[in-house]
Motif scaffolding. Structure first.
Motif, PDB file in Angstrom:
ATOM      1  N   ALA A  52      36.764  51.449  54.352  1.00 40.05           N
ATOM      2  CA  ALA A  52      35.520  52.196  54.541  1.00 40.05           C
ATOM      3  C   ALA A  52      35.241  53.094  53.344  1.00 40.05           C
ATOM      4  N   THR A  53      36.272  53.704  52.781  1.00 44.67           N
ATOM      5  CA  THR A  53      36.089  54.573  51.628  1.00 44.67           C
ATOM      6  C   THR A  53      35.631  53.772  50.420  1.00 44.67           C
ATOM      7  N   ALA A  54      36.222  52.621  50.200  1.00 42.55           N
ATOM      8  CA  ALA A  54      35.838  51.778  49.071  1.00 42.55           C
ATOM      9  C   ALA A  54      34.409  51.272  49.235  1.00 42.55           C
ATOM     10  N   GLU A  55      34.052  50.915  50.451  1.00 42.85           N
ATOM     11  CA  GLU A  55      32.698  50.415  50.705  1.00 42.85           C
ATOM     12  C   GLU A  55      31.662  51.526  50.519  1.00 42.85           C
ATOM     13  N   ALA A  56      31.971  52.728  50.987  1.00 44.50           N
ATOM     14  CA  ALA A  56      31.047  53.857  50.837  1.00 44.50           C
ATOM     15  C   ALA A  56      30.898  54.244  49.366  1.00 44.50           C
ATOM     16  N   ALA A  57      31.982  54.180  48.620  1.00 42.52           N
ATOM     17  CA  ALA A  57      31.919  54.516  47.196  1.00 42.52           C
ATOM     18  C   ALA A  57      31.094  53.493  46.426  1.00 42.52           C
ATOM     19  N   ALA A  58      31.161  52.233  46.853  1.00 42.90           N
ATOM     20  CA  ALA A  58      30.394  51.192  46.178  1.00 42.90           C
ATOM     21  C   ALA A  58      28.902  51.335  46.457  1.00 42.90           C
ATOM     22  N   LYS A  59      28.546  51.817  47.654  1.00 43.04           N
ATOM     23  CA  LYS A  59      27.141  51.944  48.012  1.00 43.04           C
ATOM     24  C   LYS A  59      26.506  53.220  47.473  1.00 43.04           C
ATOM     25  N   ASN A  66      25.911  63.591  43.081  1.00 40.26           N
ATOM     26  CA  ASN A  66      27.032  62.894  43.704  1.00 40.26           C
ATOM     27  C   ASN A  66      28.304  63.051  42.885  1.00 40.26           C
ATOM     28  N   ALA A  67      28.179  63.048  41.571  1.00 39.25           N
ATOM     29  CA  ALA A  67      29.353  63.222  40.720  1.00 39.25           C
ATOM     30  C   ALA A  67      29.940  64.618  40.900  1.00 39.25           C
ATOM     31  N   THR A  68      29.067  65.621  40.979  1.00 36.50           N
ATOM     32  CA  THR A  68      29.548  66.991  41.182  1.00 36.50           C
ATOM     33  C   THR A  68      30.252  67.119  42.526  1.00 36.50           C
ATOM     34  N   ASN A  69      29.699  66.526  43.556  1.00 36.43           N
ATOM     35  CA  ASN A  69      30.325  66.581  44.884  1.00 36.43           C
ATOM     36  C   ASN A  69      31.671  65.861  44.888  1.00 36.43           C
ATOM     37  N   ALA A  70      31.761  64.742  44.187  1.00 35.81           N
ATOM     38  CA  ALA A  70      33.021  64.003  44.130  1.00 35.81           C
ATOM     39  C   ALA A  70      34.082  64.815  43.398  1.00 35.81           C
ATOM     40  N   ILE A  71      33.688  65.503  42.334  1.00 36.66           N
ATOM     41  CA  ILE A  71      34.635  66.336  41.580  1.00 36.66           C
ATOM     42  C   ILE A  71      35.102  67.499  42.448  1.00 36.66           C
ATOM     43  N   LYS A  72      34.189  68.095  43.195  1.00 35.09           N
ATOM     44  CA  LYS A  72      34.568  69.201  44.076  1.00 35.09           C
ATOM     45  C   LYS A  72      35.557  68.753  45.145  1.00 35.09           C
ATOM     46  N   LYS A  73      35.396  67.527  45.659  1.00 32.13           N
ATOM     47  CA  LYS A  73      36.308  67.001  46.667  1.00 32.13           C
ATOM     48  C   LYS A  73      37.699  66.773  46.088  1.00 32.13           C
TER      49      LYS A  73
END
Length: 78
Positions: A52-59, A66-73
């Motif tokens: 599910a994580t791989a599929e969500a990242a691909a979509k 989104n990049a800023t949110n991913a870095i914060k995570k």
């Protein structure tokens, strides 16, 4: 005549400096290289979470928000 002599002397000096700078008397050739195979690649984690994580990242669209949110995570919380 003078130009030819000057160019010849310049070429000889350049060649002499090049040869002398390439020789290194302190260099010792070491043939003790050991070839070992790399360890096998571990199998991918199976389960619904990783899929599910791989599929969500691909979509997900790639943009600054989104990049800023991913870095914060990825950063640890203080």
């Amino acid at each position: 005549m003078k130009k030819t002599l000057f160019l010849g002397l310049l070429a000889a000096a350049s060649l002499t400096l090049t040869v002398s700078s390439c020789s290194n008397p302190d260099f010792q050739k070491n043939d003790e290289v050991v070839d070992t195979p790399l360890p096998p690649v571990p199998a991918a984690a199976e389960g619904q979470d990783s899929a599910a994580t791989a599929e969500a990242a691909a979509k997900e669209e790639i943009n600054a928000v989104n990049a800023t949110n991913a870095i914060k995570k990825m950063q640890p919380q203080m």
